[in-house]
Design a protein around this motif. Structure first.
Motif, short mmCIF file in Angstrom:
data_model
loop_
_atom_site.label_atom_id
_atom_site.label_comp_id
_atom_site.label_asym_id
_atom_site.label_seq_id
_atom_site.Cartn_x
_atom_site.Cartn_y
_atom_site.Cartn_z
N UNK A 170 16.47 14.73 -11.91
CA UNK A 170 15.26 15.42 -12.37
C UNK A 170 13.99 14.64 -12.12
N UNK A 171 14.09 13.31 -12.18
CA UNK A 171 12.91 12.48 -11.96
C UNK A 171 12.39 12.55 -10.53
N UNK A 172 13.24 12.95 -9.60
CA UNK A 172 12.83 12.95 -8.19
C UNK A 172 11.59 13.79 -7.95
N UNK A 173 11.50 14.95 -8.60
CA UNK A 173 10.40 15.86 -8.27
C UNK A 173 9.53 16.23 -9.47
N UNK A 174 9.66 15.50 -10.56
CA UNK A 174 8.83 15.81 -11.73
C UNK A 174 7.88 14.66 -12.05
N UNK A 175 6.75 15.01 -12.66
CA UNK A 175 5.77 14.01 -13.03
C UNK A 175 4.83 13.67 -11.90
N UNK A 176 3.78 12.92 -12.24
CA UNK A 176 2.79 12.53 -11.24
C UNK A 176 3.35 11.46 -10.30
N UNK A 177 2.82 11.44 -9.10
CA UNK A 177 3.12 10.35 -8.19
C UNK A 177 4.35 10.51 -7.33
N UNK A 178 4.94 11.71 -7.32
CA UNK A 178 6.10 11.92 -6.46
C UNK A 178 5.73 12.81 -5.28
N UNK B 96 0.85 -1.20 0.00
CA UNK B 96 0.00 0.00 0.00
C UNK B 96 0.88 1.25 0.00
N UNK B 97 0.51 2.23 -0.82
CA UNK B 97 1.29 3.46 -0.88
C UNK B 97 1.13 4.25 0.41
N UNK B 98 2.20 4.94 0.84
CA UNK B 98 2.09 5.74 2.07
C UNK B 98 1.14 6.90 1.85
N UNK B 99 0.50 7.38 2.90
CA UNK B 99 -0.39 8.52 2.75
C UNK B 99 0.38 9.75 2.32
N UNK B 100 -0.32 10.65 1.64
CA UNK B 100 0.31 11.91 1.23
C UNK B 100 0.70 12.69 2.46
N UNK B 101 1.79 13.48 2.38
CA UNK B 101 2.20 14.28 3.53
C UNK B 101 1.07 15.19 4.01
N UNK C 139 15.72 2.36 -9.27
CA UNK C 139 14.81 1.87 -8.23
C UNK C 139 14.85 2.76 -7.00
N UNK C 140 16.04 3.28 -6.69
CA UNK C 140 16.18 4.20 -5.56
C UNK C 140 15.35 5.46 -5.81
N UNK C 141 15.45 6.00 -7.02
CA UNK C 141 14.67 7.19 -7.37
C UNK C 141 13.18 6.90 -7.23
N UNK C 142 12.75 5.73 -7.71
CA UNK C 142 11.34 5.36 -7.60
C UNK C 142 10.91 5.24 -6.14
N UNK C 143 11.78 4.68 -5.31
CA UNK C 143 11.48 4.54 -3.88
C UNK C 143 11.33 5.90 -3.22
N UNK C 144 12.24 6.82 -3.55
CA UNK C 144 12.17 8.16 -2.96
C UNK C 144 10.93 8.91 -3.45
N UNK C 145 10.60 8.77 -4.71
CA UNK C 145 9.41 9.43 -5.25
C UNK C 145 8.14 9.01 -4.52
N UNK C 146 8.06 7.74 -4.18
CA UNK C 146 6.86 7.23 -3.54
C UNK C 146 6.93 7.16 -2.03
#
Length: 310
Positions: free
Chosen positions: A88-96, A1-6, A29-36
């Motif tokens: 750049x992927x860390x803070x761009x796009x949906x779902x981060x 389950x995804x963590x709740x939004x801040x 994978x690290x970037x994806x983990x940090x994004x979510x």
């Protein structure tokens, strides 16, 4: 389950080192983990400034390293070509959850800020200086929202102010501190730099355990012109004694500690975790993930209204 939004108003930061650089085959994978994860700020640690102070004309003076990897030389980004895209992927796009990326300069046991002072004395901070050109290239490569000062080696106010003013001229939106001692130095920097310094991440672990109380955090705020602070705790990790990820704080520890300080009137706007690298190493053994730590900070501090820097 995804963590709740801040929670609205909450902010949570995590320092990350080598795992996010492409020499790690799992960097994506690290970037994806940090994004979510729920963390709102990622601090890239650490940028090192190389200098041979015995040879003023050394062509490598001012080179920037991300940990052990050369990334900027003579005003040009020379690091792995995939790294800017990963950052750049860390803070761009949906779902981060990440909305801010900082580059941290220095650490314990190095001479980065001494080197910075030497280079400023030799060349200044104008557009032709190597520091200016190299940090301009770093900004272009990372799009950093702030330069974080992890100065633990050379507490010279004049060169510290000159360097931070240079980064402001370059277009870095903000500067931040991550102190553990020498309060007078940081207070003098804040007095000179004003609102350009928008966050102070106070170390409350290892050498900074002297700051691990509401009373100490209130004093930091008082010395820094009343700004709120973001204290940091060390996640579960392995000490040199060979324990198996038994040292440090669990997410529950982090939540309860931050909540306790807030209940004692410490002026917190958020908190940070040292260090994502340790979270990743210990997650399988402890079950403590980046999302768990981010949630702990966000839930503990999100009910607070941030104190505005005067």
């Amino acid at each position: 389950m995804a963590p709740p939004a801040p929670t609205t108003g909450s902010r949570s930061a995590v320092f990350v080192g080598g795992p996010v650089y492409p020499t790690n085959p799992n960097a994506g994978q690290v970037v994806a983990d940090l994004r979510g994860s729920g963390f709102t700020t990622v601090i890239l640690w650490s940028i090192h400034v190389w200098c041979d102070q015995t040879d003023e004309q050394n062509p490598n003076n001012g080179d920037l390293y991300y940990n052990g990897e050369l990334i900027v030389h003579n005003g040009e980004y020379v690091g792995d070509p995939a790294w800017p895209d990963l950052v750049g992927q860390l803070k761009t796009g949906d779902g981060t959850s990440v909305n801010r990326v900082e580059v941290s300069v220095g650490s314990g046991g190095v001479s980065d800020w001494n080197n910075i002072a030497y280079l400023i004395n030799a060349q200044g901070t104008g557009s032709t200086s190597v520091l200016y050109r190299n940090f301009q290239a770093l900004l272009a490569a990372t799009g950093a929202d702030a330069v974080d000062s992890d100065n633990e080696d050379y507490y010279d106010v004049d060169s510290g102010v000159a360097f931070m003013r240079m980064t402001q001229d370059l277009g870095y939106p903000n500067s931040t501190f991550v102190p553990f001692d020498n309060q007078d130095y940081w207070a003098a920097l804040k007095a000179s730099l004003g609102s350009f310094v928008d966050r102070t991440y106070v170390q409350c672990y290892a050498g900074g355990d002297i700051n691990a109380s509401a009373e100490a955090l209130i004093e930091w705020s008082n010395q820094l012109d009343g700004m709120s602070v973001d204290p940091g705790l060390w996640c579960r990790h392995t000490e040199e004694t060979g324990d198996t990820c038994a040292s440090g704080d669990s997410p529950t520890d982090v939540h309860d500690t931050l909540s306790g300080w807030i209940s004692e009137s410490a002026p917190l706007s958020g908190g940070f975790i040292w260090l994502y690298d340790d979270i990743a190493k210990c997650a399988q053994q402890t079950g403590c993930t980046a999302a768990n730590y981010a949630q702990a900070i966000n839930q503990a501090t999100g009910v607070r209204i941030p104190v505005t820097t005067r």
